[in-house]
Design a protein around this motif. Structure first.
Motif, PDB file in Angstrom:
ATOM      1  N   GLY A   1      61.772   2.525  24.485  1.00 29.57           N
ATOM      2  CA  GLY A   1      60.789   2.665  25.562  1.00 29.57           C
ATOM      3  C   GLY A   1      60.945   1.625  26.651  1.00 29.57           C
ATOM      4  O   GLY A   1      60.749   1.915  27.826  1.00 29.57           O
ATOM      5  N   CYS A   2      61.302   0.394  26.264  1.00 30.32           N
ATOM      6  CA  CYS A   2      61.438  -0.667  27.268  1.00 30.32           C
ATOM      7  C   CYS A   2      62.861  -1.181  27.364  1.00 30.32           C
ATOM      8  O   CYS A   2      63.137  -2.126  28.109  1.00 30.32           O
ATOM      9  CB  CYS A   2      60.476  -1.821  26.970  1.00 30.32           C
ATOM     10  SG  CYS A   2      60.689  -2.585  25.351  1.00 30.32           S
ATOM     11  N   GLN A   3      63.788  -0.558  26.600  1.00 26.87           N
ATOM     12  CA  GLN A   3      65.206  -0.904  26.678  1.00 26.87           C
ATOM     13  C   GLN A   3      65.472  -2.388  26.401  1.00 26.87           C
ATOM     14  O   GLN A   3      66.293  -3.024  27.066  1.00 26.87           O
ATOM     15  CB  GLN A   3      65.776  -0.501  28.042  1.00 26.87           C
ATOM     16  CG  GLN A   3      65.894   1.002  28.236  1.00 26.87           C
ATOM     17  CD  GLN A   3      66.887   1.625  27.244  1.00 26.87           C
ATOM     18  OE1 GLN A   3      68.068   1.324  27.278  1.00 26.87           O
ATOM     19  NE2 GLN A   3      66.390   2.475  26.366  1.00 26.87           N
ATOM     20  N   THR A   4      64.749  -2.920  25.439  1.00 24.94           N
ATOM     21  CA  THR A   4      64.901  -4.317  25.047  1.00 24.94           C
ATOM     22  C   THR A   4      65.495  -4.403  23.650  1.00 24.94           C
ATOM     23  O   THR A   4      64.977  -3.801  22.706  1.00 24.94           O
ATOM     24  CB  THR A   4      63.543  -5.044  25.080  1.00 24.94           C
ATOM     25  OG1 THR A   4      63.079  -5.101  26.426  1.00 24.94           O
ATOM     26  CG2 THR A   4      63.658  -6.462  24.539  1.00 24.94           C
ATOM     27  N   ALA A   5      66.573  -5.158  23.516  1.00 23.76           N
ATOM     28  CA  ALA A   5      67.182  -5.396  22.209  1.00 23.76           C
ATOM     29  C   ALA A   5      66.452  -6.541  21.530  1.00 23.76           C
ATOM     30  O   ALA A   5      66.148  -7.554  22.165  1.00 23.76           O
ATOM     31  CB  ALA A   5      68.660  -5.728  22.375  1.00 23.76           C
ATOM     32  N   TYR A   6      66.163  -6.380  20.258  1.00 27.28           N
ATOM     33  CA  TYR A   6      65.382  -7.394  19.553  1.00 27.28           C
ATOM     34  C   TYR A   6      65.831  -7.523  18.111  1.00 27.28           C
ATOM     35  O   TYR A   6      66.517  -6.667  17.562  1.00 27.28           O
ATOM     36  CB  TYR A   6      63.889  -7.060  19.605  1.00 27.28           C
ATOM     37  CG  TYR A   6      63.505  -5.829  18.814  1.00 27.28           C
ATOM     38  CD1 TYR A   6      63.041  -5.932  17.503  1.00 27.28           C
ATOM     39  CD2 TYR A   6      63.623  -4.560  19.375  1.00 27.28           C
ATOM     40  CE1 TYR A   6      62.703  -4.802  16.779  1.00 27.28           C
ATOM     41  CE2 TYR A   6      63.288  -3.422  18.661  1.00 27.28           C
ATOM     42  CZ  TYR A   6      62.828  -3.554  17.353  1.00 27.28           C
ATOM     43  OH  TYR A   6      62.496  -2.430  16.627  1.00 27.28           O
ATOM     44  N   THR A   7      65.422  -8.624  17.498  1.00 27.16           N
ATOM     45  CA  THR A   7      65.718  -8.887  16.089  1.00 27.16           C
ATOM     46  C   THR A   7      64.446  -9.318  15.387  1.00 27.16           C
ATOM     47  O   THR A   7      63.658 -10.094  15.941  1.00 27.16           O
ATOM     48  CB  THR A   7      66.750 -10.026  15.949  1.00 27.16           C
ATOM     49  OG1 THR A   7      67.939  -9.670  16.634  1.00 27.16           O
ATOM     50  CG2 THR A   7      67.081 -10.296  14.493  1.00 27.16           C
ATOM     51  N   THR A   8      64.240  -8.830  14.181  1.00 25.88           N
ATOM     52  CA  THR A   8      63.148  -9.348  13.356  1.00 25.88           C
ATOM     53  C   THR A   8      63.744 -10.013  12.121  1.00 25.88           C
ATOM     54  O   THR A   8      64.700  -9.511  11.539  1.00 25.88           O
ATOM     55  CB  THR A   8      62.183  -8.229  12.907  1.00 25.88           C
ATOM     56  OG1 THR A   8      62.922  -7.201  12.242  1.00 25.88           O
ATOM     57  CG2 THR A   8      61.446  -7.647  14.094  1.00 25.88           C
ATOM     58  N   ARG A   9      63.174 -11.129  11.756  1.00 20.42           N
ATOM     59  CA  ARG A   9      63.536 -11.829  10.519  1.00 20.42           C
ATOM     60  C   ARG A   9      62.283 -11.872   9.657  1.00 20.42           C
ATOM     61  O   ARG A   9      61.265 -12.397  10.077  1.00 20.42           O
ATOM     62  CB  ARG A   9      64.031 -13.245  10.823  1.00 20.42           C
ATOM     63  CG  ARG A   9      65.391 -13.280  11.488  1.00 20.42           C
ATOM     64  CD  ARG A   9      65.740 -14.685  11.945  1.00 20.42           C
ATOM     65  NE  ARG A   9      67.110 -14.768  12.411  1.00 20.42           N
ATOM     66  CZ  ARG A   9      67.517 -14.377  13.624  1.00 20.42           C
ATOM     67  NH1 ARG A   9      66.635 -13.894  14.483  1.00 20.42           N
ATOM     68  NH2 ARG A   9      68.787 -14.481  13.981  1.00 20.42           N
ATOM     69  N   GLY A  10      62.388 -11.307   8.460  1.00 18.03           N
ATOM     70  CA  GLY A  10      61.208 -11.176   7.620  1.00 18.03           C
ATOM     71  C   GLY A  10      60.610  -9.790   7.798  1.00 18.03           C
ATOM     72  O   GLY A  10      61.017  -9.016   8.668  1.00 18.03           O
ATOM     73  N   ASN A  11      59.653  -9.462   6.978  1.00 16.51           N
ATOM     74  CA  ASN A  11      59.030  -8.147   7.014  1.00 16.51           C
ATOM     75  C   ASN A  11      57.888  -8.117   8.015  1.00 16.51           C
ATOM     76  O   ASN A  11      56.937  -8.904   7.917  1.00 16.51           O
ATOM     77  CB  ASN A  11      58.510  -7.769   5.617  1.00 16.51           C
ATOM     78  CG  ASN A  11      59.635  -7.602   4.622  1.00 16.51           C
ATOM     79  OD1 ASN A  11      60.668  -7.019   4.946  1.00 16.51           O
ATOM     80  ND2 ASN A  11      59.457  -8.124   3.418  1.00 16.51           N
ATOM     81  N   LEU A  12      57.990  -7.219   8.963  1.00 17.91           N
ATOM     82  CA  LEU A  12      56.961  -7.081   9.982  1.00 17.91           C
ATOM     83  C   LEU A  12      55.902  -6.101   9.493  1.00 17.91           C
ATOM     84  O   LEU A  12      56.065  -4.891   9.575  1.00 17.91           O
ATOM     85  CB  LEU A  12      57.595  -6.593  11.288  1.00 17.91           C
ATOM     86  CG  LEU A  12      56.697  -6.483  12.511  1.00 17.91           C
ATOM     87  CD1 LEU A  12      55.974  -7.795  12.774  1.00 17.91           C
ATOM     88  CD2 LEU A  12      57.514  -6.078  13.721  1.00 17.91           C
ATOM     89  N   THR A  13      54.815  -6.635   8.947  1.00 19.97           N
ATOM     90  CA  THR A  13      53.729  -5.809   8.422  1.00 19.97           C
ATOM     91  C   THR A  13      52.407  -6.315   8.976  1.00 19.97           C
ATOM     92  O   THR A  13      52.335  -7.338   9.657  1.00 19.97           O
ATOM     93  CB  THR A  13      53.682  -5.879   6.880  1.00 19.97           C
ATOM     94  OG1 THR A  13      53.292  -7.216   6.485  1.00 19.97           O
ATOM     95  CG2 THR A  13      55.039  -5.562   6.265  1.00 19.97           C
TER      96      THR A  13
END
Length: 306
Positions: A22-34
């Motif tokens: 939707g916003c064309q942004t590359a991202y990374t998550t570390r850990g569980n996003l809850t």
């Protein structure tokens, strides 16, 4: 060099592997996003956060499963899009807002981390969204108190940005060396820093150049006013703030941190034994930074924080 670049890009793409369409942004998550994890939202340096991957991995490991770290590439950097428009402060804030919205996190309470240039971006974000920012960390934050030189802005506005850009990259090796009191003792780190910078540019050279020059031309040089306002706003003046600075940082000087501590009431200042602005890339400084951040977050994480 080709092998190095390919390995670098492969590894970073593996880490990111997520793109907010939707916003064309590359991202990374570390850990569980809850819903139950505490979210640390990171505003990275002028380029993008992948040169801090090792540090972010360590930080998440130290904090444990109750925390998730969200990093992303600014527009024009890494794997994010390179849209047209003014790369001013509202532009950067909107990218962060759009990413949170696309991930369904617009109401999520946040721990905000801004390092180097990300300190300035996070300041504008925190002022606008102070009600949901529960902890705020600034690490060697550049252009928050003392603005970047006006000559940089005017050089770009006068159409001489290409000359500035060429001069910047010619001066980069020396600038990286100058960040150390004893560069000869850190040759391996310096080589790694320089190679990482080259690989960053290689992802989208023209988009990167346009983003850098557009930012210098249009980004706010009055971020200090936002920091002062945050310290006065009823909903934000009591927010715990951690300032972590190298005592001999030549890019974001320790005096800036001390001035910020005067206007942000609930502030803790930790002075790191070192000089480089890229404190997360220097092992001894990164170790001190990790300890300071983990201690601050665990001490100040309030009950009911979600």
């Amino acid at each position: 060099w080709i092998l190095f670049e390919s390995a670098f890009l492969l590894s970073t793409c593996f880490l990111i592997m997520q793109k907010c369409e939707g916003c064309q942004t590359a991202y990374t998550t570390r850990g569980n996003l809850t819903d139950s994890t505490h979210l640390i939202f990171v505003f990275g340096g002028f380029h993008f956060p992948r040169n801090c991957d090792k540090f972010m991995d360590t930080l998440q490991g130290e904090l444990g499963d109750n925390y998730c770290i969200l990093t992303y590439d600014y527009y024009g950097r890494g794997n994010s899009a390179s849209p047209e428009g003014l790369y001013d402060s509202p532009f950067y804030v909107k990218q962060a807002e759009d990413l949170l919205g696309e991930l369904g996190l617009q109401e999520k309470e946040l721990i905000v981390l801004g390092y180097s240039f990300g300190g300035a971006v996070s300041t504008h974000f925190v002022r606008k969204h102070s009600a949901k920012v529960k902890l705020w960390i600034l690490a060697s934050a550049w252009s928050v108190w003392t603005p970047y030189p006006a000559v940089t802005t005017w050089t770009c506005k006068l159409g001489l940005g290409s000359l500035l850009y060429k001069g910047y990259w010619r001066a980069l090796p020396k600038a990286l060396k100058d960040g150390f009191v004893d560069p000869a003792a850190h040759t391996d780190i310096l080589e790694s820093m320089l190679e990482t910078e080259k690989a960053i540019i290689a992802t989208q050279p023209e988009g990167f150049k346009r983003a850098i020059l557009n930012t210098f031309r249009n980004f706010s040089r009055t971020t200090r006013e936002d920091a002062i306002a945050i310290g006065k706003q009823p909903e934000s003046r009591d927010c715990p703030v951690l300032l972590v600075w190298g005592v001999h940082d030549k890019v974001a000087k320790l005096s800036d941190a001390k001035e910020l501590a005067k206007v942000l009431p609930n502030t803790e200042l930790v002075e790191l034994d070192g000089s480089h602005n890229d404190i997360w890339l220097v092992p001894a400084m990164a170790k001190q930074l990790t300890a300071a951040m983990v201690g601050f977050i665990t001490k100040n994480n309030p009950s009911g924080f979600n």
